[in-house]
Motif scaffolding. Sequence first.
Motif, PDB file in Angstrom:
ATOM      1  N   ARG A   1      45.824  29.534  36.676  1.00  0.00           N
ATOM      2  CA  ARG A   1      44.719  30.438  36.451  1.00  0.00           C
ATOM      3  C   ARG A   1      44.779  31.611  37.429  1.00  0.00           C
ATOM      4  O   ARG A   1      44.528  32.760  37.069  1.00  0.00           O
TER       5      ARG A   1
ATOM      6  N   LEU B   1      53.322  41.687  38.368  1.00  0.00           N
ATOM      7  CA  LEU B   1      53.987  40.627  37.606  1.00  0.00           C
ATOM      8  C   LEU B   1      55.007  41.180  36.621  1.00  0.00           C
ATOM      9  O   LEU B   1      55.997  40.537  36.336  1.00  0.00           O
TER      10      LEU B   1
ATOM     11  N   GLU C   1      37.791  49.294  46.392  1.00  0.00           N
ATOM     12  CA  GLU C   1      37.945  49.722  45.005  1.00  0.00           C
ATOM     13  C   GLU C   1      37.687  51.230  44.883  1.00  0.00           C
ATOM     14  O   GLU C   1      38.420  51.942  44.197  1.00  0.00           O
TER      15      GLU C   1
ATOM     16  N   LEU D   1      47.116  49.261  43.173  1.00  0.00           N
ATOM     17  CA  LEU D   1      46.145  48.363  42.578  1.00  0.00           C
ATOM     18  C   LEU D   1      44.875  48.416  43.403  1.00  0.00           C
ATOM     19  O   LEU D   1      44.911  48.724  44.591  1.00  0.00           O
TER      20      LEU D   1
ATOM     21  N   ARG E   1      39.971  44.946  41.972  1.00  0.00           N
ATOM     22  CA  ARG E   1      39.613  44.452  40.647  1.00  0.00           C
ATOM     23  C   ARG E   1      40.809  44.372  39.699  1.00  0.00           C
ATOM     24  O   ARG E   1      40.700  43.856  38.592  1.00  0.00           O
ATOM     25  N   SER E   2      41.947  44.920  40.109  1.00  0.00           N
ATOM     26  CA  SER E   2      43.105  44.868  39.222  1.00  0.00           C
ATOM     27  C   SER E   2      43.633  43.448  39.159  1.00  0.00           C
ATOM     28  O   SER E   2      43.876  42.835  40.195  1.00  0.00           O
ATOM     29  N   PRO E   3      43.817  42.917  37.941  1.00  0.00           N
ATOM     30  CA  PRO E   3      44.493  41.623  37.829  1.00  0.00           C
ATOM     31  C   PRO E   3      45.836  41.686  38.556  1.00  0.00           C
ATOM     32  O   PRO E   3      46.365  42.789  38.766  1.00  0.00           O
TER      33      PRO E   3
ATOM     34  N   ASP F   1      37.393  38.968  42.247  1.00  0.00           N
ATOM     35  CA  ASP F   1      36.612  37.832  41.772  1.00  0.00           C
ATOM     36  C   ASP F   1      36.694  36.669  42.743  1.00  0.00           C
ATOM     37  O   ASP F   1      35.715  35.968  42.971  1.00  0.00           O
TER      38      ASP F   1
ATOM     39  N   GLU G   1      33.481  35.229  44.677  1.00  0.00           N
ATOM     40  CA  GLU G   1      33.064  33.860  44.396  1.00  0.00           C
ATOM     41  C   GLU G   1      33.039  33.011  45.666  1.00  0.00           C
ATOM     42  O   GLU G   1      32.257  32.080  45.790  1.00  0.00           O
TER      43      GLU G   1
ATOM     44  N   ILE H   1      45.137  36.628  38.168  1.00  0.00           N
ATOM     45  CA  ILE H   1      43.742  37.013  38.358  1.00  0.00           C
ATOM     46  C   ILE H   1      43.628  38.078  39.456  1.00  0.00           C
ATOM     47  O   ILE H   1      44.602  38.395  40.119  1.00  0.00           O
ATOM     48  N   ASN H   2      42.410  38.597  39.668  1.00  0.00           N
ATOM     49  CA  ASN H   2      42.251  39.619  40.716  1.00  0.00           C
ATOM     50  C   ASN H   2      41.568  39.061  41.956  1.00  0.00           C
ATOM     51  O   ASN H   2      40.878  38.050  41.913  1.00  0.00           O
TER      52      ASN H   2
END
Lengths: 397, 513, 538
Positions: B169, B460, B352, B202, B205-207, B177, B181, B173-174
């Motif tokens: 997962r 990636l 950001e 990046l 927030r960029s994946p 988050d 979290e 992801i970025n």
Amino acid sequence: MSAREVPQGRLRTPFYSRLAELDTLNAWHTWKGYTVPDALYCADTEYFAIRNSTAVFDLTPMTKYRITGPDALVYIDRLVTRDMSKIRPGRVAYAVWCNDQGQTIDDGTIFHLREGEYRLCSQERHCAWLMDSAIGLDVSITDETADVAALAVQGPTSFATLSRMGIDGLGELKPFGLMHVDFDGFELMVSRTGFTGDLGYELWTAPENAVSLWDYLFAAGEITGIRAMGTDALEQARIEAGYIMAYIDFLPANATMRTGRTRSPLELGLDWLVDFKKPNFNGRRALAEEKRSGSTWRLVKLDIEGNKPAHHAYIFADRKGRKNIGFVTSATWSPVCKQNIALGTVRMPLGAPGSELWVEIFYQREMHWSRVMARAEVVDKPFWFPKRRGLTPPDLV
Amino acid sequence: MTDRYDAIVIGAGHNGLVCAALLAKGGKKVLVLEANEQVGGAAVTREFADGYSVSACAHLLYQLQPKVRKELGLSPKLASDAMQTIALSQDGEHVRYAGADVRGVGGADVTSYRRFHTQMSRFADLLNTYLNTTPPRLGTSEFKDLATLARLGFDLRRLGREDMRTFLRLIGINIHDEVTERFESPLLRGAVSFDAVLGTHLGPRSPNTIMTYLYRLAASHGRLAVPQGGMGTIAEELAQAARTAGVTIRTTMPVKRIVVENGRVAGVETATGERFHSATVVSNADPKRTIMELVGTRHVETGFTRRISHIRMRGNAAKLHLALDGLPAISGLAKAEFGERLVIAPDEHYVERAFNPAKYGESSAEPVIEMTLPSFRDPSLAPTGKHVLSCVVQYAPYALEGGWTDAAKEAFTKTCIETIVRYAPGLESRITASELLTPADIEREFHITGGHWHHGELALDQFMFVRPVCGAAQYRMPLDGLYLCGAGAHPGGGVSGAAGRNAARRILREQAA
Amino acid sequence: MKTYDAVVVGAGHNGLTTAAFLAKAGLDVVCVEKNDYIGGAAVSRKLHEDWIYSNCSYVCSLLRPEIFRALELHRHGLQVTPFGGSLTFMENGDYYGSYHDPEVAYRERARFSRRDADAYERYRSDTMRQCRIIRDFLLSTPPDPTSFRPKDLLGLMQIGRKFLEVGEDRIYETIRFWTMSVAEYLDEYFETDVIKAAMSGSGIIGTALGIHSPGTAYVLLHHYMGDVDGNVGSWGFARGGMGAVSGAIAGAFQSYGGELRTEAGVDKIIVRNGNARGVGLENGDEILANIVVSAMDVKRTFLNCMDRSDVDEDFYTRVENFKIRGSSGKLNIALDGLPTFPALPEGNSLHISDMHFIDSMERMERAYDDWKAGTWSKDPYIDMVIPTTVDPTMAPPGKHFMSCFIQYCPHKLEGRDWTDPEREAFARTVIDQIANYSPDFKKLILHYEVRTPADIEEQIGITEGNIFHGELTMDQLLFNRPVPGYAQYRAPVAGLYMCGSSTHPGGGVMAAPGANAAREILADLKRPNTVPENFGDD
């Protein structure tokens, strides 16, 4: 504002008005956005004009690119598989080009117009690939499809017709040669090329000269039965000549989704066009590997027993149809050879010239469908290759 | 012929030196040609103002691969090691972290960060294994490729069911988050976000930014160090190791082109027209420069050229060097802490917002900044009592709208100083000289296209199997005899030496076969 | 008290699909819906006189034809009409049209760049190649990569084979495609800004990502994998509005003996001894059933309708971390007539098309920056269609219904709730942008309905009003959707299933999650399968 609106319907070539005048069938279709005739009088008549007198085909919709600049030769030599340094100015080369994986993008003719100036002519459009191939080279590429009107003038009396029309020096023009002439005050390029496998020429000029060129040509050809023709007749002729077509006998590699559906030049019987002596060209590494490890497919020319054209037929190794090894891509009855002929693609190592294969033909007679398993022989040479095609100067008849 | 070598390495960057040294140890006669006077490429120490020296590009040592260290017998002398990161707050309530420990945040964040760091380090270890391996080819039936893939699958499963699920997962992801979290402290969120986007195009927030974060943790779990004498001493030590192994290194020898004869590499030609012959040329230059300029596209194929031309490598990180006539004052910072890594990234939104303008060719109005005072622990870098402030500043896009003119550089320098002054009031009066190296300057000085430290974005779609481009991830380029050993190849940038080492091993194995 | 075989929570198109397939297998099924109308986000609502609004979802192209056929939806009134090209108006007065006819489309692209016109061929085949890989998995349950069960291993091998069979070179392309941004993906083919801008919209619709965010190239696919009559990537309208879709599925459900109950909002999913036993309604009634299937998004299912103690802690945390973000709004408008667009020549076929008003990649990305900052895009990406140009049933003769989908629009404004003046201002932003290109547009407006994500959440029940029930990013796709390890429609409570768009393959009016869930349920119950396999595409 509406100047921005692109034409919404089919385009007309500069010869459209003349074609329309001759048209009796009203059978047209679209080719690269242009409206072109299937046939104008009768496909058979037009076909026999190719083989017996002179047939004229409007090939303006063919995609044409002008390639110029100091690196033009380096560029073209890397683009195509054959050695272009051997093609002097005034010569034309049939060539094939591949992606890095050695899969065929398209085939076409390359005209060495003048020193360092080329025209590449193909059925499909390749602007993106050609521009990408220019990265890092000093070369410019222009799409001149709409800037050049072109006619194919094909058949045994084509030389006589063009000579009568007043083109001087045509007699010295060898097959795959080209010459620039000043004709009635406009520039005309004549090349001894074609897609019919017969004696023939192609004429190239600016669109504004198109109608006048047509009129001179038809005036000169009248006494030997000159005919305009559509694509149906051409299709028959090109199969007799053993010429392949994109989207019929192979798929352009750049526009193919499915794996294994593309073909390398080696698999299309074009190995004679692949020059491994050249140190680098697109696809060289992959093709060298294929040559070493063997191809998957082979293009075969089939001489099929009987007279039922083998459209879309499966090809089998055995009469019982247990081993499917490929399929027919183009098929026709050849009126000049009186042969049932086809081009097909079969799995290696089967289909070597001289071998016997079986073709499953479905045909319809008065609503009912029947099936026949026909014996086919793989032949090596084009089905039709008349001596007149290579004669210089050609006979005046 | 005297000038014939078994291999020629273009560029004495750290990867080039590692590769050359290992090739020589493998019995090859190796020549290294470097354009600049100094070895090291972007790992270089140089004087930017009278008496003030600084690591001109990379200034922190994150991840020199232990294997490289061991195989070449390196023992770099460190001025600082296991440095803390101090996320600065204007009110002096800074957040400090190193390893799994964080201070200056609530108890929940302490636990959360420890868990986060432990989990990330475990994933980073998995990643690290593959940083030290040539990526396998996919879809082939070669045993070696299949074995590597099988091992990858096995290693993933060995993480255990829960961790494997988490890993699958997280990989795309970025960081935004994750930090929101997990952590309450804005400073911690900001600093961790910054760690993830440092040197990239990046934002938090960029994946993909978890991947870039893991990348930073690989090799040493994010342990930071500053070499004594700056990054240049690492390069010097590498050069020494290479020479000991028998490598000839020639500096001030810019290579003009790679000579190609009969479709394969035959050697190189320098700017002065000198030719050196070798059937193997290893380029430490970035892939674009290697193919487009040194080889020339005429010697490779169109599809490959197209892919090379699409490599994204426009740098966003600038270097700002300030000569200070004394230590600045930063509220809440103990004197001893000037030897640590100081970060201006007050929260994840700030990072950001700093990124946003970079997308449109504008520089950040409020940049994120990573600062070190290398002279604090290493007085050799500045006159007595004076200091050097070395800053990595983001975002300063390579293709700045209107170009990096003197006026643009001046304005951005001012922006950066104003940003720092908010945390170090009075700093401006201590500045005696300054230098800004924008990505455009880095391109010019270190010959890296786009001034991109990693020789290509770490994302990636430019990672592992597809770095630098599809079909050329195994260091060998589709031109016989040509190899790539720089950060543009797998696994990418950072002073790690992994690319150089993997390339050398690949070449030795191929040539033994 | 009656115990049903199954209770399905939520009569959206997925809930109804699951219900229909279960009922078709002979189960006694009840489907409960909180609203007084069915359909969830696939509805046709009369909100102004005789105008019918597809006020939520507005096009129908993803609906799997296999499901259409298996449920015989044509018998229940569903008819899908394909819709033409698309159009992007430019600030300089020009426009870029994507014509339905390939040759005209070529000429139009060539008007901007001949290179781009040709590059489209490669773009199309490369993109559709990716599409082909994914399409086969739409109507199947994703395997669990952490499991050693033969079924999962087989499933993984199938994915692996599909992935590997494209050949070495293309495998790498696939890896890149799945990880890159739509902007970078388009950059590899095209040079013209407006062409890229026009195509990039499909990469961000419904997501909280910008065109430069890695992973958005995949989202592009999510909009390309639909088809109308085999025309892959083409769009269509459901005759009578999107409610016709849910209406038809409900019709099928009822024809198999299923029971529908509206105004029956679920308050709690009843769990006893670790087994789902039914649902407790907001009015206090209970409906008992042997299994419970939730078509609600996972957050609503587990966080709102269950107790924390009902599910294991790890799962609960993962659901909390599930990303479901409101990023799009809608404006539905009743029009007195067809607005004119003077930039477009009279009689041009693109007058009937999908219209957009943002012409550069920078504007696309800046629209996202506004969302990140917690507000709606001041220069938004609007996907505007007028279904009444092809569907005469949705408005009185000569009148029209316009649907504007707006990207981006946040669920909360800088962390607080929307106020009415702000909703109004949001609507103005959209109306003004369209009016820039259509001088008579404003005076044709008879009525409009503004829908922010908060409104969608409130009315339909989707958390944060996210149209896909959860972001379509790598970490939430395939075996990661909704939660790694729970991608096979079973919740970690015996007898509880998930069938909404939070599950594989995600959002859009596709009905595949509902069908896949039904297949798994029937397998668990050892009932004959009624769910179709995908048609397969050679």
